[in-house]
Structures are given as C-alpha cells and as structure tokens.
Design an enzyme around this catalytic site. Structure first.
Site, PDB file in Angstrom:
ATOM      1  CE1 TYR A 228       5.969   5.885  -4.094  1.00 30.56           C
ATOM      2  CE2 TYR A 228       6.835   3.531  -4.552  1.00 30.56           C
ATOM      3  CZ  TYR A 228       5.329   4.976  -4.379  1.00 30.56           C
ATOM      4  OH  TYR A 228       4.175   4.451  -4.996  1.00 30.56           O
TER       5      TYR A 228
ATOM      6  CE  LYS B 193      -2.388  -1.244 -12.202  1.00 33.68           C
ATOM      7  NZ  LYS B 193      -0.825   0.055 -13.089  1.00 33.68           N
TER       8      LYS B 193
ATOM      9  NE  ARG C 240      -0.658   1.794  -6.158  1.00 32.77           N
ATOM     10  CZ  ARG C 240      -0.018   0.664  -5.453  1.00 32.77           C
ATOM     11  NH1 ARG C 240      -0.463  -0.192  -4.734  1.00 32.77           N
ATOM     12  NH2 ARG C 240       0.777  -0.759  -6.243  1.00 32.77           N
TER      13      ARG C 240
ATOM     14  CG  HIS D 203       4.966  -1.702  -7.285  1.00 31.78           C
ATOM     15  ND1 HIS D 203       5.810  -1.010  -6.284  1.00 31.78           N
ATOM     16  CD2 HIS D 203       4.127  -1.241  -7.527  1.00 31.78           C
ATOM     17  CE1 HIS D 203       5.137   0.350  -6.609  1.00 31.78           C
ATOM     18  NE2 HIS D 203       3.920   0.040  -7.540  1.00 31.78           N
TER      19      HIS D 203
ATOM     20  NE  ARG E 296      -1.540  -0.661  -8.349  1.00 26.53           N
ATOM     21  CZ  ARG E 296      -1.607  -1.587  -8.239  1.00 26.53           C
ATOM     22  NH1 ARG E 296      -2.223  -2.792  -8.559  1.00 26.53           N
ATOM     23  NH2 ARG E 296       0.213  -1.811  -9.059  1.00 26.53           N
TER      24      ARG E 296
ATOM     25  CG  HIS F  36      -1.527   6.296  -8.017  1.00 28.68           C
ATOM     26  ND1 HIS F  36      -2.717   4.498  -8.016  1.00 28.68           N
ATOM     27  CD2 HIS F  36      -0.356   5.903  -7.898  1.00 28.68           C
ATOM     28  CE1 HIS F  36      -1.860   3.800  -8.249  1.00 28.68           C
ATOM     29  NE2 HIS F  36      -0.520   5.004  -8.146  1.00 28.68           N
TER      30      HIS F  36
END
Length: 303
Positions: free
Chosen positions: A284, A177, A252, A275, A153, A249
């Site tokens: 994806y 995050k 990514r 994730h 990110r 992004h």
C-alpha cells in the site's frame, strides 16, 4: 479429485466469485491444461490434491525454455491461484507454488476506490428493496459499510457472528485465515447500521438453527455465500457506471490505502488487516505516494 473436476470447479469460482471475463478464464484454463498435458506426456499419475512442488518445478522448467519472464510469471501466478483455491476449499493443506518464485517483472498495485466511489456505490442501494419479505437493501448497505470500515476479507464477513460484536468496547472479533483471530476497531456509524439491520431486518427472518449466531443471512435464514456478495457489488458498479473491475476485496484495499493516506501507522494497518508479514502490507506504500512529501515537510527537521 480428478484434474478436470478441479478445473471445472475453479472455472466456476473465477466466473462467479472473481467476476473474470471469458478471456481471463480461458487463460487460466490454458495454463492448467498445459500442466495436465505435461503430466500425461511424462506418464506422471498424480492428482491435484497431492501433487508436490518438485513436479511443478519440472513443469515450469520445461515451459521456461520457450517463454519469456512475463509469460513464465503469468503461468506461475495462474497455477498459484488454482492451488490457492484448492487450499481455500480445504482440498489441500498447503499451496505447492509457495516454494516457487516468479521471475521479477515488477509488482501490480491493487485497485482502489475513491471515497466518492464508495459513497456512490452505497447510495445506489435501494434501501426499501425487499425479497420474500426481507429488506435486502438495508442488509446490503450494512455489508458494504462493514467491508469498508473494517477492512475484512469477504469470507471473514460471511462468517461474522453476532457473538463477535463487542460494540461497548468498540471492536469486532474477526476470524481470518488459518482460524487466526484478531480484534478490529469498528466505528460508531457502522455499529449503527449493524444494529439497524440486526434489530429491524434480521429479527424478522426465519433463521435456520445452525445459523442462529451468524450475522448476515439470506432471505431463507442461511449464511450468505461469497458469490452473493460478489454479484451484489458487481451489479452496483454497473448501476453507477463505475469504470473499474471491483470485488469485495477492493473495499479491503481501499480501507488500507485511505488509512495510509491519512497518516495511519503501517504496523497498525497490518494488525487490522491480519497480515502475517508487514511486507504484505507494504504494497500500500506504492499505491499513492503523494502524501509522502507532505509527511516529510511536516515532520523532518530540515525541510
């Protein structure tokens, strides 16, 4: 924080960091102003920092009386982005829209770049370009190489430390995050570009004391902002006439998509992207299904 102040900050974020068009920003603004009008009409005095999901549910129920599912989903998505921005900027701890489901209207697939697109973007960088004596061209190439090769990110990249580089082991430590850390493999070519930047460019910058360990710096020796990287990528896309709306992004998304298309395990991609749930990574699977036939023909016992 007052609603208008939060809205103004969000509009600036949409314009600079996400590079949205005036029409898109106007749509986000309209949704938030609708919420503000609902609060005023019902004499609900609450700030964007403390508003709870129950109040937002009341608002969505009210507007749903006159809107179709797609319009409802758009408003919920807009509000989720707004409160997500407030969480990202540490004004709130949680996004109140996390508890509210959108109507099912289908999932939008993420934009991706082809390998040719990525090569063209990197080749468009003027490596000799300097600003106040700093070779920003060399720095910008290293940024794009790192974004794409590690699937980071943009905030993870701007916060990357020199002490996070474990090149002997072939990994970098990424803080994502919620300050959750993960180790991501890094290729030898990207290691080479980082070393060139670190030894030949960064070493000549007068680094501010608090950024001694920060890898990517501006010409004043401070940490790069997310907006600077958004702007750099946008200008490169315009330079090569790339007919796509891209952001950091996008690199990514492309990282994950290209790994999947070349046979990488979805669980491994999940770990590299950081994730929480594999269902987030599974998006994806829908980007390009052409490789699925090849997988079946190669591995199934009854072809």
């Amino acid at each position: 924080m007052k609603w208008n102040d939060a809205l103004n900050d969000f509009q600036l974020y949409l314009k600079i960091e996400r590079g949205l068009s005036p029409n898109s920003i106007a749509n986000y603004t309209f949704d938030i102003q609708k919420l503000i009008g609902f609060l005023e009409k019902n004499s609900i005095s609450v700030s964007p920092i403390v508003i709870e999901h129950t109040t937002l549910q009341q608002f969505i129920y009210e507007v749903s009386k006159t809107l179709n599912a797609r319009s409802q989903a758009r408003i919920i998505s807009g509000l989720r982005s707004f409160f997500g921005y407030l969480v990202f900027e540490d004004y709130r701890l949680i996004n109140p829209l996390d508890h509210i489901e959108s109507p099912k209207i289908g999932r939008k697939l993420p934009d991706t770049l082809s390998i040719k697109d990525i090569n063209n973007l990197i080749e468009a960088i003027e490596l000799t370009k300097e600003y106040n004596g700093v070779r920003i061209g060399e720095r910008d190439r290293t940024i794009l190489e790192t974004l794409y090769s590690c699937g980071m990110r943009v905030s993870e990249l701007t916060n990357l430390k020199i002490s996070d580089l474990f090149f002997e082991e072939g990994f970098i430590k990424v803080t994502g995050k919620g300050d959750k850390q993960r180790f991501v493999p890094i290729g030898t070519s990207t290691q080479k570009y980082i070393n060139i930047y670190k030894d030949e460019v960064r070493s000549k910058i007068n680094v501010q004391k608090e950024y001694k360990d920060t890898l990517f710096l501006n010409n004043r020796g401070k940490q790069l902002s997310r907006a600077m990287i958004f702007t750099m990528i946008k200008r490169l896309a315009e330079k090569i006439d790339l007919n796509k709306t891209i952001s950091p992004h996008t690199f990514r998304h492309s990282f994950a998509t290209h790994l999947l298309e070349n046979g990488a395990d979805l669980r491994a991609i999940q770990l590299m992207l950081g994730h929480e749930s594999i269902t987030t990574t599974e998006i994806y699977m829908h980007v390009d299904r052409s490789h699925l036939k090849e997988v079946l023909l190669k591995f199934h016992p009854r072809k």
